[in-house]
Design a protein around this motif. Structure first.
Motif, PDB file in Angstrom:
ATOM      1  N   ALA A  69       0.753  -1.286  -0.009  1.00 57.45           N
ATOM      2  CA  ALA A  69      -0.152  -0.030  -0.073  1.00 57.45           C
ATOM      3  C   ALA A  69       1.103   1.189   0.036  1.00 57.45           C
ATOM      4  CB  ALA A  69      -0.916  -0.069   1.230  1.00 57.45           C
ATOM      5  N   ILE A  70       2.102   1.201   0.626  1.00 56.65           N
ATOM      6  CA  ILE A  70       2.802   2.412   0.715  1.00 56.65           C
ATOM      7  C   ILE A  70       3.617   2.679  -0.643  1.00 56.65           C
ATOM      8  CG2 ILE A  70       4.998   3.316   1.665  1.00 56.65           C
ATOM      9  CD1 ILE A  70       4.436   1.597   4.339  1.00 56.65           C
ATOM     10  N   ILE A 115       4.067  -1.335  -8.452  1.00 57.51           N
ATOM     11  CA  ILE A 115       2.928  -2.714  -8.110  1.00 57.51           C
ATOM     12  C   ILE A 115       1.925  -2.562  -9.169  1.00 57.51           C
ATOM     13  CG2 ILE A 115       1.485  -3.046  -6.405  1.00 57.51           C
ATOM     14  CD1 ILE A 115       4.317  -3.275  -5.423  1.00 57.51           C
ATOM     15  N   SER A 116       1.859  -3.669  -9.899  1.00 61.79           N
ATOM     16  CA  SER A 116       0.944  -3.637 -10.883  1.00 61.79           C
ATOM     17  C   SER A 116      -0.732  -3.643 -10.192  1.00 61.79           C
ATOM     18  CB  SER A 116       0.955  -5.013 -11.517  1.00 61.79           C
ATOM     19  OG  SER A 116       0.506  -6.025 -10.851  1.00 61.79           O
ATOM     20  N   ASP A 117      -1.623  -3.078 -10.944  1.00 61.22           N
ATOM     21  CA  ASP A 117      -2.796  -3.132 -10.466  1.00 61.22           C
ATOM     22  C   ASP A 117      -3.382  -4.481 -10.219  1.00 61.22           C
ATOM     23  OD1 ASP A 117      -3.054  -0.322 -10.818  1.00 61.22           O
ATOM     24  OD2 ASP A 117      -4.013  -0.622 -12.662  1.00 61.22           O
ATOM     25  N   GLN A 118      -2.950  -5.413 -10.770  1.00 61.23           N
ATOM     26  CA  GLN A 118      -3.361  -6.835 -10.532  1.00 61.23           C
ATOM     27  C   GLN A 118      -2.911  -7.340  -9.127  1.00 61.23           C
ATOM     28  OE1 GLN A 118      -2.028  -9.718 -13.693  1.00 61.23           O
ATOM     29  NE2 GLN A 118      -2.940 -11.413 -12.619  1.00 61.23           N
ATOM     30  N   GLU A 151      14.673  11.121   3.870  1.00 62.91           N
ATOM     31  CA  GLU A 151      14.866  11.110   2.247  1.00 62.91           C
ATOM     32  C   GLU A 151      15.231   9.947   1.654  1.00 62.91           C
ATOM     33  OE1 GLU A 151      14.766  13.898   0.395  1.00 62.91           O
ATOM     34  OE2 GLU A 151      14.720  15.673   1.584  1.00 62.91           O
ATOM     35  N   ARG A 152      16.177   9.171   2.261  1.00 67.38           N
ATOM     36  CA  ARG A 152      16.403   7.918   1.829  1.00 67.38           C
ATOM     37  C   ARG A 152      15.317   6.991   1.643  1.00 67.38           C
ATOM     38  NH1 ARG A 152      19.906   5.076   5.943  1.00 67.38           N
ATOM     39  NH2 ARG A 152      17.892   4.434   6.804  1.00 67.38           N
ATOM     40  N   TYR A 153      14.413   6.759   2.727  1.00 64.67           N
ATOM     41  CA  TYR A 153      13.385   6.018   2.590  1.00 64.67           C
ATOM     42  C   TYR A 153      12.493   6.344   1.293  1.00 64.67           C
ATOM     43  CZ  TYR A 153       8.930   4.181   4.364  1.00 64.67           C
ATOM     44  OH  TYR A 153       7.510   3.575   4.459  1.00 64.67           O
ATOM     45  N   TYR A 154      11.983   7.745   1.285  1.00 63.42           N
ATOM     46  CA  TYR A 154      11.256   8.034   0.024  1.00 63.42           C
ATOM     47  C   TYR A 154      11.859   7.810  -1.152  1.00 63.42           C
ATOM     48  CZ  TYR A 154       8.340  10.815   3.315  1.00 63.42           C
ATOM     49  OH  TYR A 154       7.508  11.390   4.294  1.00 63.42           O
ATOM     50  N   SER A 155      13.127   7.973  -1.213  1.00 66.45           N
ATOM     51  CA  SER A 155      14.075   7.713  -2.701  1.00 66.45           C
ATOM     52  C   SER A 155      14.053   6.122  -3.011  1.00 66.45           C
ATOM     53  CB  SER A 155      15.440   8.165  -2.600  1.00 66.45           C
ATOM     54  OG  SER A 155      16.138   7.795  -3.614  1.00 66.45           O
ATOM     55  N   ASP A 156      14.273   5.332  -1.882  1.00 66.28           N
ATOM     56  CA  ASP A 156      14.336   3.955  -2.055  1.00 66.28           C
ATOM     57  C   ASP A 156      12.913   3.207  -2.527  1.00 66.28           C
ATOM     58  OD1 ASP A 156      16.833   3.934  -1.209  1.00 66.28           O
ATOM     59  OD2 ASP A 156      16.583   3.061   0.849  1.00 66.28           O
ATOM     60  N   ILE A 157      11.867   4.048  -1.996  1.00 63.94           N
ATOM     61  CA  ILE A 157      10.753   3.453  -2.363  1.00 63.94           C
ATOM     62  C   ILE A 157      10.561   3.798  -4.006  1.00 63.94           C
ATOM     63  CG2 ILE A 157       7.984   3.850  -2.279  1.00 63.94           C
ATOM     64  CD1 ILE A 157       8.677   4.280   0.730  1.00 63.94           C
ATOM     65  N   LYS A 158      10.843   5.046  -4.179  1.00 67.40           N
ATOM     66  CA  LYS A 158      10.785   5.545  -5.593  1.00 67.40           C
ATOM     67  C   LYS A 158      11.445   4.417  -6.707  1.00 67.40           C
ATOM     68  CE  LYS A 158      10.642   9.566  -8.605  1.00 67.40           C
ATOM     69  NZ  LYS A 158      10.930  11.191  -8.513  1.00 67.40           N
ATOM     70  N   MET A 159      12.521   3.924  -6.048  1.00 72.52           N
ATOM     71  CA  MET A 159      13.521   3.102  -7.008  1.00 72.52           C
ATOM     72  C   MET A 159      12.954   1.707  -7.038  1.00 72.52           C
ATOM     73  SD  MET A 159      15.697   5.113  -8.131  1.00 72.52           S
ATOM     74  CE  MET A 159      16.852   4.095  -8.758  1.00 72.52           C
ATOM     75  N   MET A 160      11.825   1.435  -6.279  1.00 67.51           N
ATOM     76  CA  MET A 160      11.460   0.032  -6.130  1.00 67.51           C
ATOM     77  C   MET A 160      10.588  -0.256  -7.368  1.00 67.51           C
ATOM     78  SD  MET A 160      10.712  -0.356  -2.227  1.00 67.51           S
ATOM     79  CE  MET A 160       9.855  -2.028  -2.168  1.00 67.51           C
TER      80      MET A 160
END
Length: 480
Positions: A296-297, A408-411, A396-405
């Motif tokens: 969800a995040i 997530i597909s809608d499915q 900052e690192r947390y937001y950046s790491d999430i962006k690089m992941m």
């Protein structure tokens, strides 16, 4: 079959609307960009709070719950090591300057041995170790405070709601083979002068270190009612640890001598540092102790990034603020300040004040603005002034790491939501929830339809058409 389809269609429209309706009018009111999702006034914002609450419960239970509870316990234990005013909830050891006892107080740590009568255990339905349990107290503790500390020690592994209530118990001092005396916060021995009263303490009764006390049910102590004060309509002022009527007050502590500034000597802030760091590190980590980032995040943060692109917003501080408002400041701050929302515990006023300081530090760590501090800044702000820049780097690192992941597909997202729904099938009235959603959809049908027709994600899923089908089905069932 029609009912099942209706459920999916209403849920899909509501889920899409929860996200996309946040953006209606953004172009017209750009001055509110930074405040977006910083309030809880709209239906969408309230639904977002509930959405995260449900979907992050597993992460909270398996990962973040432990450091949150450990922080609460550490704060409580450290506060209890010093005097706590029974009237004002001010404490000798406090993170909050507003709840700090500024007078220099002489107090003596003691250990008393507390037993609880079998009648009291039977009433509560519990069977802990109830004989001569060592309890750490202070000679300046009021009788109610001693009862609280005794119950906390005896029932340390028992949920708070299942413990005996201190108001249902009396504290009995056993002074010999047959001698016993019921101790009260107020009785005929209470020190009184005019309109002033001083609550009774262990020192008032001369209870010695190593004394034996007994918690008994109130109905078994009627023999001692003769020493209770007579009821009167006259109001009294109570002496507090910061305001004494009966003795000359010690000079108040200056900022230089305040317990808030004794961290180099192992003060409260220094003692709690590890627990604060552990909690913040757990929250701002994409993988912690083998627990993966909740889908969800990632899904929500990607949505915010997409909306920034669609609306031509290139300022990274704006997107950072959106993310902070949507998750850390909407979900985590509430739990840091109110761990009793998650755990079956009692949160005292002084513990609440200390946790509020930690919660404010958490909020400052998520902010993009620089906090300028001066000599007149609150001591509670100065406490974490050196730590906040480090915490900001974590965010900052947390937001950046999430962006690089990987996205997530809608499915995958729909599969996760379906599984969450299955796990809680028997816990909620789905029809009632759908009725509330449909009432909202009817009231704002025109606005919803326009928004769903303009949004590209809604167009792909034909949500405007599905909403129209829902209306047709409901109209057909109401007019057979």
């Amino acid at each position: 079959m029609v009912k099942t389809s209706l459920v999916h269609d209403v849920a899909a429209v509501a889920r899409r609307e929860t996200l996309s309706c946040l953006w209606v009018g953004v172009d017209r009111v750009k001055c509110y960009w930074l405040a977006l999702m910083g309030w809880t006034e709209s239906v969408a914002e309230k639904m977002l709070s509930a959405w995260f609450t449900f979907l992050l419960f597993k992460f909270l239970r398996e990962c973040a719950g432990e450091p949150l509870f450990m922080l609460f316990r550490a704060v409580k234990q450290q506060v209890d090591k010093g005097p706590v005013d029974a009237i004002t909830s001010e404490a000798r050891y406090s993170l909050s300057e507003e709840k700090l006892i500024r007078q220099s107080i002489d107090f003596k740590p003691m250990t008393v041995y507390v037993s609880i009568s079998q009648q009291a255990v039977f009433v509560s339905g519990l069977d802990p170790n109830t004989e001569n349990v060592p309890v750490k107290v202070l000679d300046c503790d009021t009788i109610s405070q001693v009862k609280e500390k005794a119950l906390d020690t005896i029932y340390r592994a028992t949920p708070y709601s299942q413990r005996p209530r201190k108001d249902d118990l009396d504290l009995e001092w056993r002074t010999g083979a047959s001698g016993r005396l019921i101790l009260y916060d107020e009785d005929t021995t209470t020190k009184t002068e005019g309109e002033w009263k001083k609550r009774n303490t262990l020192n008032h009764y001369r209870v010695p270190d190593g004394g034996c006390l007994n918690l008994v049910s109130k109905q078994s102590s009627f023999y001692n009612l003769s020493i209770l004060p007579e009821k009167t309509d006259k109001s009294h002022k109570y002496e507090t640890l910061n305001l004494s009527k009966f003795s000359s007050a010690s000079p108040p502590l200056s900022r230089a001598t305040s317990p808030l500034n004794h961290d180099h000597d192992g003060g409260l802030k220094g003692t709690l540092q590890k627990f604060v760091d552990d909690l913040f590190e757990t929250i701002f980590s994409t993988a912690h102790r083998g627990s993966a980032l909740p889908l969800a995040i990632k899904y929500m943060f990607d949505f915010l990034d997409d909306q920034a692109l669609q609306h031509g917003i290139s300022d990274p501080d704006v997107v950072h603020t959106w993310k902070s408002n949507s998750l850390p400041l909407r979900f985590w701050v509430n739990l840091i300040k109110n761990p009793n929302f998650v755990f079956d515990i009692h949160k005292s006023n002084i513990v609440d004040s200390c946790l509020s300081v930690v919660a404010q530090t958490f909020m400052d760590s998520c902010s993009t603005s620089d906090h300028r501090l001066g000599k007149d800044s609150p001591s509670s702000k100065l406490l974490y002034a050196k730590d906040i820049p480090v915490y900001k780097e974590w965010v900052e690192r947390y937001y950046s790491d999430i962006k690089m992941m990987q996205a997530i597909s809608d499915q995958d997202m729909n599969a996760m939501l379906a599984e969450e729904s299955r796990l809680h099938t028997s816990e909620f009235n789905t029809n009632c929830a759908l009725h509330e959603l449909y009432t909202y959809a009817v009231k704002y049908n025109e606005q919803l339809t326009v928004t769903l027709e303009e949004d590209e994600f809604s167009q792909k899923q034909r949500l405007a058409y599905k909403l129209e089908q829902v209306h047709n089905i409901m109209a057909a069932e109401s007019n057979p």
